[in-house]
Motif scaffolding. Structure first.
Motif, PDB file in Angstrom:
ATOM      1  N   ILE A 217     -41.938  74.376 -27.187  1.00 12.09           N
ATOM      2  CA  ILE A 217     -42.801  73.873 -26.119  1.00 12.09           C
ATOM      3  C   ILE A 217     -42.036  73.848 -24.800  1.00 12.09           C
ATOM      4  O   ILE A 217     -40.871  73.447 -24.756  1.00 12.09           O
ATOM      5  CB  ILE A 217     -43.285  72.443 -26.449  1.00 12.09           C
ATOM      6  CG1 ILE A 217     -44.056  72.418 -27.780  1.00 12.09           C
ATOM      7  CG2 ILE A 217     -44.149  71.879 -25.325  1.00 12.09           C
ATOM      8  CD1 ILE A 217     -44.319  71.018 -28.293  1.00 12.09           C
ATOM      9  N   SER A 218     -42.698  74.268 -23.737  1.00 15.78           N
ATOM     10  CA  SER A 218     -42.175  74.091 -22.382  1.00 15.78           C
ATOM     11  C   SER A 218     -43.033  73.032 -21.694  1.00 15.78           C
ATOM     12  O   SER A 218     -44.269  73.093 -21.758  1.00 15.78           O
ATOM     13  CB  SER A 218     -42.229  75.407 -21.591  1.00 15.78           C
ATOM     14  OG  SER A 218     -41.924  75.189 -20.237  1.00 15.78           O
ATOM     15  N   ALA A 219     -42.383  72.053 -21.045  1.00 17.18           N
ATOM     16  CA  ALA A 219     -43.138  70.971 -20.423  1.00 17.18           C
ATOM     17  C   ALA A 219     -42.497  70.567 -19.099  1.00 17.18           C
ATOM     18  O   ALA A 219     -41.277  70.643 -18.942  1.00 17.18           O
ATOM     19  CB  ALA A 219     -43.204  69.767 -21.361  1.00 17.18           C
ATOM     20  N   PRO A 220     -43.313  70.122 -18.125  1.00 13.83           N
ATOM     21  CA  PRO A 220     -42.763  69.641 -16.855  1.00 13.83           C
ATOM     22  C   PRO A 220     -41.886  68.404 -17.075  1.00 13.83           C
ATOM     23  O   PRO A 220     -42.183  67.570 -17.932  1.00 13.83           O
ATOM     24  CB  PRO A 220     -44.012  69.286 -16.037  1.00 13.83           C
ATOM     25  CG  PRO A 220     -45.143  69.984 -16.712  1.00 13.83           C
ATOM     26  CD  PRO A 220     -44.779  70.071 -18.149  1.00 13.83           C
TER      27      PRO A 220
ATOM     28  N   MET B 122     -42.453  78.026 -13.823  1.00 13.19           N
ATOM     29  CA  MET B 122     -43.506  78.650 -14.607  1.00 13.19           C
ATOM     30  C   MET B 122     -42.875  79.632 -15.593  1.00 13.19           C
ATOM     31  O   MET B 122     -42.547  80.763 -15.228  1.00 13.19           O
ATOM     32  CB  MET B 122     -44.487  79.375 -13.693  1.00 13.19           C
ATOM     33  CG  MET B 122     -45.852  79.605 -14.317  1.00 13.19           C
ATOM     34  SD  MET B 122     -46.845  78.116 -14.450  1.00 13.19           S
ATOM     35  CE  MET B 122     -47.248  77.800 -12.741  1.00 13.19           C
ATOM     36  N   VAL B 123     -42.680  79.215 -16.828  1.00  7.47           N
ATOM     37  CA  VAL B 123     -42.022  80.080 -17.805  1.00  7.47           C
ATOM     38  C   VAL B 123     -42.973  81.171 -18.276  1.00  7.47           C
ATOM     39  O   VAL B 123     -44.195  81.033 -18.214  1.00  7.47           O
ATOM     40  CB  VAL B 123     -41.525  79.272 -19.022  1.00  7.47           C
ATOM     41  CG1 VAL B 123     -40.551  78.181 -18.587  1.00  7.47           C
ATOM     42  CG2 VAL B 123     -42.698  78.667 -19.795  1.00  7.47           C
TER      43      VAL B 123
ATOM     44  N   GLY C  91     -40.392  83.326 -25.595  1.00  9.52           N
ATOM     45  CA  GLY C  91     -40.542  82.874 -26.972  1.00  9.52           C
ATOM     46  C   GLY C  91     -41.117  81.483 -27.147  1.00  9.52           C
ATOM     47  O   GLY C  91     -40.860  80.826 -28.162  1.00  9.52           O
ATOM     48  N   PHE C  92     -41.922  81.002 -26.189  1.00  6.26           N
ATOM     49  CA  PHE C  92     -42.550  79.686 -26.335  1.00  6.26           C
ATOM     50  C   PHE C  92     -43.903  79.825 -27.028  1.00  6.26           C
ATOM     51  O   PHE C  92     -44.645  80.775 -26.799  1.00  6.26           O
ATOM     52  CB  PHE C  92     -42.749  79.024 -24.967  1.00  6.26           C
ATOM     53  CG  PHE C  92     -41.478  78.535 -24.345  1.00  6.26           C
ATOM     54  CD1 PHE C  92     -40.888  77.370 -24.780  1.00  6.26           C
ATOM     55  CD2 PHE C  92     -40.872  79.246 -23.316  1.00  6.26           C
ATOM     56  CE1 PHE C  92     -39.705  76.910 -24.208  1.00  6.26           C
ATOM     57  CE2 PHE C  92     -39.700  78.801 -22.738  1.00  6.26           C
ATOM     58  CZ  PHE C  92     -39.108  77.624 -23.189  1.00  6.26           C
TER      59      PHE C  92
ATOM     60  N   ASP D 142     -53.302  82.959 -14.980  1.00  6.44           N
ATOM     61  CA  ASP D 142     -52.933  84.028 -15.903  1.00  6.44           C
ATOM     62  C   ASP D 142     -54.020  84.190 -16.967  1.00  6.44           C
ATOM     63  O   ASP D 142     -54.154  83.367 -17.871  1.00  6.44           O
ATOM     64  CB  ASP D 142     -51.588  83.699 -16.564  1.00  6.44           C
ATOM     65  CG  ASP D 142     -51.025  84.888 -17.345  1.00  6.44           C
ATOM     66  OD1 ASP D 142     -51.800  85.818 -17.651  1.00  6.44           O
ATOM     67  OD2 ASP D 142     -49.823  84.878 -17.655  1.00  6.44           O
ATOM     68  N   SER D 143     -54.793  85.268 -16.853  1.00  8.13           N
ATOM     69  CA  SER D 143     -55.921  85.470 -17.771  1.00  8.13           C
ATOM     70  C   SER D 143     -55.474  85.833 -19.182  1.00  8.13           C
ATOM     71  O   SER D 143     -56.272  85.831 -20.110  1.00  8.13           O
ATOM     72  CB  SER D 143     -56.845  86.569 -17.227  1.00  8.13           C
ATOM     73  OG  SER D 143     -56.139  87.794 -17.098  1.00  8.13           O
ATOM     74  N   ALA D 144     -54.171  86.146 -19.352  1.00  6.70           N
ATOM     75  CA  ALA D 144     -53.664  86.485 -20.685  1.00  6.70           C
ATOM     76  C   ALA D 144     -53.401  85.243 -21.517  1.00  6.70           C
ATOM     77  O   ALA D 144     -53.096  85.349 -22.707  1.00  6.70           O
ATOM     78  CB  ALA D 144     -52.390  87.317 -20.562  1.00  6.70           C
TER      79      ALA D 144
END
Length: 304
Positions: A96-99, A131-132, A138-139, A150-152
């Motif tokens: 997980i990436s988090a602020p 913004m990772v 790999g998140f 980001d529409s992806a």
């Protein structure tokens, strides 16, 4: 060549940083580990490691491949676990990436509850306000407090926060209280470096837009630091309610310009679009929605 096994060996060598260490961890012989790395490099037609007598390091190609390799191994691990059960059970590592401020002030408080529900999930959390790139780095999932462009990515909003103007009682006693946004031009303001409209704070009231030109002697890329500076009487801040709520309740900060609105901040869980969503991602997103939801803790009992 057993591609899956070679990928496991490669990931372990990269993690430990030595062939012999990986061999011990995997209960394999050194020649067997070396052979798997050689087979994988031949298969990819790329060198994955730089080797010297003292040091083993990833090449640029190796670094890129490692992120994808880890994701594939995690997906295969979970698919294997799910295949042996009538219902997919959350398991494996959830990256997980988090602020920084949101994670420290609120996410950390609830992780134990998720861990009790899903003990087979290991959480690997990286705190960063940048913004990772979820796929390249790999998140599995990221928490983002901004509009999603980001529409992806699949984005699911699980909460929101208000932008709030605050200052300490000591500052207001010395410098006076702004009554309209335009008054802020004559005050010392503490500026958040990542704000899209840096140097301008935007307000609205009765359909009319008000733009306050702000300046100050402190710029920082962390909201917690700015909150503490404001409590110390250094100036006026605009920060999300999830950062300033406790200070407002304790009256070490006072809300200002409450008759004016500022844009609310949607809080999303985002993850790469996949045909089959993994159980660990699905359960964590559902948990965030359940735990924070429509009336998050940072919005409760705030002074008017």
């Amino acid at each position: 060549m057993d591609l899956f096994q070679s990928m496991k060996v490669f990931a372990k060598v990269a993690e430990i940083g030595s062939l012999s260490g990986a061999a011990r961890a995997l209960d394999m012989s050194n020649p067997s580990v070396t052979r798997h790395i050689g087979d994988l490099e031949a298969y990819l037609n790329a060198r994955l490691f730089n080797r010297t007598t003292r040091r083993l390091s990833l090449t640029e190609a190796g670094t890129d491949y490692l992120e994808r390799c880890r994701q594939l191994l995690q997906d295969l691990e979970e698919a294997t676990l799910a295949a042996g059960s009538s219902a997919a059970k959350p398991a494996g590592t959830l990256r997980i990436s988090a602020p920084v401020s949101f994670a420290v002030n609120h996410l950390g408080r609830v992780l134990g509850e998720y861990g009790q529900r899903y003990p087979d999930v290991a959480l690997d959390i990286t705190l960063s306000d940048r913004m990772v790139d979820l796929v390249d780095e790999g998140f599995d999932l990221a928490i983002r407090i901004s509009r999603i462009r980001d529409s992806a990515l699949v984005a699911r909003q699980f909460a929101s926060a208000r932008s709030m103007v605050c200052a300490s009682p000591s500052y207001l006693k010395k410098q006076g209280t702004p009554r309209v946004p335009e008054d802020l031009a004559s005050h010392t303001c503490l500026i958040y470096s990542y704000q899209a409209t840096r140097g301008e704070w935007h307000f609205s009231r009765k359909g009319k837009t008000h733009i306050a030109k702000v300046k100050g002697t402190v710029n920082a890329n962390n909201g917690d630091l700015l909150r503490e500076a404001a409590i110390a009487g250094m100036g006026i801040i605009v920060q999300p309610s999830f950062i300033v709520a406790d200070a407002l309740r304790s009256k070490t900060l006072v809300p200002l310009l409450s008759d004016y609105d500022m844009a609310s901040l949607p809080i999303y869980a985002v993850y790469p679009s996949r045909r089959h969503l993994s159980a660990k991602v699905r359960t964590f997103v559902d948990f965030l929605l359940e735990r924070f939801g429509e009336n998050p803790e940072w919005e409760r009992d705030l002074p008017a």
